[in-house]
Design a protein around this motif. Structure first.
Motif, PDB file in Angstrom:
ATOM      1  N   ASP B  16      58.835  24.249  26.858  1.00  0.00           N
ATOM      2  CA  ASP B  16      59.849  24.526  27.885  1.00  0.00           C
ATOM      3  C   ASP B  16      59.262  24.460  29.298  1.00  0.00           C
ATOM      4  OD1 ASP B  16      62.785  25.694  27.081  1.00  0.00           O
ATOM      5  OD2 ASP B  16      61.351  25.888  25.467  1.00  0.00           O
ATOM      6  N   GLY B  21      64.348  22.429  29.646  1.00  0.00           N
ATOM      7  CA  GLY B  21      65.507  21.961  28.883  1.00  0.00           C
ATOM      8  C   GLY B  21      66.501  21.123  29.657  1.00  0.00           C
ATOM      9  N   LEU B  24      66.198  17.323  29.295  1.00  0.00           N
ATOM     10  CA  LEU B  24      66.208  16.640  27.993  1.00  0.00           C
ATOM     11  C   LEU B  24      67.324  15.598  27.924  1.00  0.00           C
ATOM     12  CD1 LEU B  24      65.479  19.600  25.551  1.00  0.00           C
ATOM     13  CD2 LEU B  24      63.893  18.103  26.749  1.00  0.00           C
ATOM     14  N   LYS B  25      68.147  15.568  28.958  1.00  0.00           N
ATOM     15  CA  LYS B  25      69.203  14.560  29.006  1.00  0.00           C
ATOM     16  C   LYS B  25      68.718  13.302  29.727  1.00  0.00           C
ATOM     17  CE  LYS B  25      71.540  18.122  30.590  1.00  0.00           C
ATOM     18  NZ  LYS B  25      72.546  19.055  31.142  1.00  0.00           N
ATOM     19  N   VAL B  26      67.538  13.376  30.336  1.00  0.00           N
ATOM     20  CA  VAL B  26      67.007  12.240  31.102  1.00  0.00           C
ATOM     21  C   VAL B  26      66.358  11.245  30.149  1.00  0.00           C
ATOM     22  CG1 VAL B  26      65.340  11.564  32.866  1.00  0.00           C
ATOM     23  CG2 VAL B  26      66.613  13.708  33.106  1.00  0.00           C
ATOM     24  N   HIS B  27      66.827  10.023  30.144  1.00  0.00           N
ATOM     25  CA  HIS B  27      66.289   9.023  29.224  1.00  0.00           C
ATOM     26  C   HIS B  27      65.312   8.068  29.890  1.00  0.00           C
ATOM     27  CE1 HIS B  27      69.302   9.557  25.757  1.00  0.00           C
ATOM     28  NE2 HIS B  27      69.038  10.677  26.373  1.00  0.00           N
ATOM     29  N   TYR B  29      61.986   7.348  31.308  1.00  0.00           N
ATOM     30  CA  TYR B  29      60.695   8.036  31.174  1.00  0.00           C
ATOM     31  C   TYR B  29      59.997   8.243  32.509  1.00  0.00           C
ATOM     32  CZ  TYR B  29      61.101   7.409  26.095  1.00  0.00           C
ATOM     33  OH  TYR B  29      61.511   7.445  24.786  1.00  0.00           O
ATOM     34  N   SER B  64      59.676  24.250  21.215  1.00  0.00           N
ATOM     35  CA  SER B  64      60.643  23.223  20.832  1.00  0.00           C
ATOM     36  C   SER B  64      59.985  21.957  20.303  1.00  0.00           C
ATOM     37  CB  SER B  64      61.477  22.914  22.075  1.00  0.00           C
ATOM     38  OG  SER B  64      62.019  21.627  22.030  1.00  0.00           O
ATOM     39  N   SER B  65      60.733  21.205  19.475  1.00  0.00           N
ATOM     40  CA  SER B  65      60.216  19.959  18.911  1.00  0.00           C
ATOM     41  C   SER B  65      60.383  18.780  19.857  1.00  0.00           C
ATOM     42  CB  SER B  65      60.935  19.653  17.597  1.00  0.00           C
ATOM     43  OG  SER B  65      62.289  19.363  17.846  1.00  0.00           O
ATOM     44  N   ARG B  66      60.878  19.013  21.064  1.00  0.00           N
ATOM     45  CA  ARG B  66      61.194  17.922  21.992  1.00  0.00           C
ATOM     46  C   ARG B  66      60.010  16.980  22.218  1.00  0.00           C
ATOM     47  NH1 ARG B  66      62.320  22.227  26.812  1.00  0.00           N
ATOM     48  NH2 ARG B  66      63.573  23.010  25.097  1.00  0.00           N
ATOM     49  N   GLU B  67      60.209  15.712  21.826  1.00  0.00           N
ATOM     50  CA  GLU B  67      59.160  14.714  22.045  1.00  0.00           C
ATOM     51  C   GLU B  67      59.064  14.370  23.524  1.00  0.00           C
ATOM     52  OE1 GLU B  67      58.607  12.344  18.611  1.00  0.00           O
ATOM     53  OE2 GLU B  67      58.297  10.528  19.781  1.00  0.00           O
ATOM     54  N   HIS B  68      60.081  14.793  24.279  1.00  0.00           N
ATOM     55  CA  HIS B  68      60.053  14.618  25.728  1.00  0.00           C
ATOM     56  C   HIS B  68      58.785  15.233  26.330  1.00  0.00           C
ATOM     57  CE1 HIS B  68      64.146  14.712  24.210  1.00  0.00           C
ATOM     58  NE2 HIS B  68      64.607  14.129  25.310  1.00  0.00           N
ATOM     59  N   ASN B  93      53.909  14.799  17.386  1.00  0.00           N
ATOM     60  CA  ASN B  93      54.674  13.960  18.313  1.00  0.00           C
ATOM     61  C   ASN B  93      53.740  13.116  19.178  1.00  0.00           C
ATOM     62  OD1 ASN B  93      57.101  14.947  17.420  1.00  0.00           O
ATOM     63  ND2 ASN B  93      57.425  16.349  19.124  1.00  0.00           N
TER      64      ASN B  93
END
Lengths: 471, 163
Positions: B16, B21, B24-27, B29, B64-68, B93
């Motif tokens: 985090d 969080g 996490l909507k940003v695609h 990179y 979190s598992s976020r690969e971000h 990841n």
């Protein structure tokens, strides 16, 4: 020598086993949501791959869905795009989706069990760390990242190193089970073993303190296994497990013969050896409140904020972390927990937003009003939980007490949708993580049980719920 | 592989704070990278250089598992994270997506390597050389599968029959 439940689950899902090395593990159920899947589907498209088993893949949107009126358009364009992308991906790849208008929509870890998709003895993965929740049913369930989501979509398998098995035995009986809850048990465990205490392991929770719990309470425990660093948490299935899953929408037709098999097979053999063990006695545990910025920084409601020296016991890194946490949380050592005033209350998340959680919280607030200095909200874990609660009249109890009553989603657990704390706001939250900024930049999170959150909403500060009549 | 150290002398750096969080909507990179470490160190983006390494304590990447998280670090220029230990999802990841190398180090390396030190990592000999201080440490070797996925260049390039 006998085998642990984890070893049995592992062995029964090996597709390829290499000597001494990793294994290729079969995945029985893949749960998908809007945040960690877009790049995975994109990867399939680029490589011209299909989803290997769309029939074993189930999707919903939960992380960034708004929790207010669902008939209104989503104002945040990036959220709207992510939700539309999942809709398109599910359509293109033939995956079952519970969208925002579906009565089955909800937090992915709440709907899996509710729909009978989560089954004992299965392997379940999802691009979300709290997938450990499903372990409450005797499933091997763990979170993965987006590359692995793509790997599972393409192959229905994963290369994995075998984790170690860790027994956490919960002994004894809670004196006041309405006031001292599953959340207090799991926070006590993390407080004791630390946020890295379970790293590289799959935890099996056992003992009277676990078998006494309902399925929804067991889910709360397994949910937070990841907060102790474990890959997964497990509880051996019993009659409570089998009863919970009977007659759900997606319960298999041959359910009773499966139950016969599970009853015989899904348990740790009496002569099996765990690689690690921890015992918690629950007779004397009391409601827990986190005061710092990781879930291990937790104490009894009867305690005061510890000093960095006292808490770190000579560990310099820990001491620095505690000092930093206290600065962030704006708390001083020696302050009694019950003197901490709060601004917000969040009853929600995959940890504590099931029907039983809402029933217990409603008992605390019935006929009372939220403190004038507090803003409180309830976000049911799924639309089905919301409907069941409304049929019981719980919505009226919350609304009459001045709680917001919302549509389901992850909401303020992780601050991806508009439900966030403002900088400096202090929240009593039933969620799972109190990391800096987790519920909004500068927001301060205290992790508690639903009854503790509800009582704090009424009083405006933490209270020891053992002093209330909760029957 | 050579680079300079950015040191965070603390345990439990969670995903985090690595990427909050709301992003996490940003695609994109490159845009995601501008928010890397924002929850912990708002100056990170201005000070990080291509090829740098992060040095930190226990349980790096928990939560979190976020690969971000590894993506944001990788696209900021970070090639490796050296830590006393890692949370497992972050670790996988990093390797499976071939974003960065998660390197487990010992207490001596953690204590003695400082912010700005020039480091040379050799994963074939499992050695970490501190060029600035002229001292060498051992890293914990990668397990069999992790080593193979790394040398293949990620999980999608890993073929158990060939690698």
């Amino acid at each position: 020598m006998g085998k642990t439940l984890f070893e049995k689950l592992w062995a029964s899902h090996i597709v390829v086993e290499k000597h001494e090395g990793p294994s290729l593990i079969y995945v029985d159920r893949h749960l998908v949501h809007e945040v960690t899947s877009p790049q995975a589907f994109e990867g399939l498209r680029i490589n011209n791959r299909k989803v290997r088993r769309p029939d074993l893949t189930i999707a919903t949107m939960d992380h960034n869905v708004p929790t207010n009126d669902r008939s209104l358009p989503i104002l945040d364009q990036t959220s709207a795009i992510q939700i539309q992308t999942l809709e398109k991906n599910c359509k293109d790849f033939g995956i079952k989706l519970f969208d925002t208008n579906s009565p089955n929509q909800g937090i992915v870890h709440v709907i899996g069990p509710q729909l009978g998709i989560t089954l004992p003895g299965s392997t379940i993965v999802c691009g979300d760390s709290h997938t450990s929740t499903h372990g409450a049913f005797g499933a091997l369930a763990f979170g993965i990242g987006t590359s692995d989501v793509e790997h599972v979509l393409a192959s229905q398998t994963l290369w994995l190193e075998k984790p170690k098995s860790f027994e956490i035995r919960v002994e004894g009986k809670r004196k006041n089970p309405h006031a001292v809850t599953a959340k207090d048990i799991v926070l006590s465990i993390i407080k004791n073993i630390g946020t890295g205490g379970g790293t590289g392991t799959v935890i099996e929770y056992c003992g009277e303190g676990i078998t006494d719990l309902s399925m929804e309470q067991r889910m709360t425990i397994c949910n937070m296994s990841i907060e102790a660093g474990a890959r997964a948490g497990l509880v051996a299935p019993d009659e409570k497990t089998f009863d919970y899953l009977r007659d759900r929408e997606y319960t298999p037709k041959n359910y009773e013969s499966l139950v016969d098999f599970w009853r015989d097979e899904l348990k740790t053999d009496s002569d099996a050896k765990f690689e690690k063990q921890f015992i918690l006695h629950v007779d004397d545990i009391v409601p827990q409140v986190s005061w710092g910025t990781n879930p291990g920084m937790t104490c009894d409601v009867t305690d005061s904020i510890p000093s960095p020296d006292e808490f770190s016991k000579g560990d310099l890194n820990q001491k620095k972390s505690v000092q930093k946490a206290l600065d962030y949380m704006d708390l001083k050592p020696g302050t009694p927990i019950v003197d901490i005033k709060i601004d917000r209350v969040f009853i929600g998340s995959c940890t504590n937003a099931r029907l039983e959680d809402l029933i217990e919280a409603s008992k605390v607030i019935k006929g009372q009003k939220v403190s004038s200095t507090v803003q409180a909200m309830v976000v049911p874990g799924s639309q089905m939980v919301k409907k069941q609660a409304e049929e019981m009249g719980l919505d009226k109890i919350f609304i009459n007490a001045n709680f917001d009553w919302r549509e389901s989603g992850c909401s303020m657990c992780l601050g991806m949708n508009p439900d966030i704390l403002s900088p400096g706001e202090r929240c009593a939250s039933t969620s799972n993580r109190n990391f800096e900024g987790r519920q909004g930049t500068g927001g301060r999170t205290h992790l508690v049980s639903p009854v503790m959150a509800a009582a704090a909403a009424i009083k405006g500060h933490f209270v020891d719920v053992r002093e209330l009549d909760l029957n | 592989m050579k680079g300079a150290i950015i040191k965070y002398a603390q345990d439990n750096i969670d995903t985090d704070v690595i990427i909050p969080g709301q992003y996490l909507k940003v695609h994109d990179y490159a845009e995601l990278a501008t928010h890397a470490m924002e929850g912990l160190d708002p100056d990170f983006h201005s000070k990080v250089k291509e090829g740098d390494f992060i040095l930190s304590g226990k349980n790096f990447g928990c939560g979190s598992s976020r690969e971000h998280a590894p993506i944001a670090l990788s696209h900021s220029g970070i090639k490796a994270v050296l830590a006393l230990s890692f949370a497992r999802i972050f670790y996988r990841n990093s390797v499976d997506g071939a974003f960065l190398l998660p390197i487990e180090i010992d207490e001596d390396a953690y204590n003695e390597i400082s912010e700005g030190d020039e480091i040379d990592i050799d994963i074939s000999t499992n050695e970490i050389k501190n060029i600035t201080k002229n001292k060498t440490y051992k890293m914990k070797p990668f397990s069999e599968i992790i080593g193979k996925i790394i040398s293949a260049g990620g999980i999608f390039k890993y073929n158990p029959d060939q690698n």
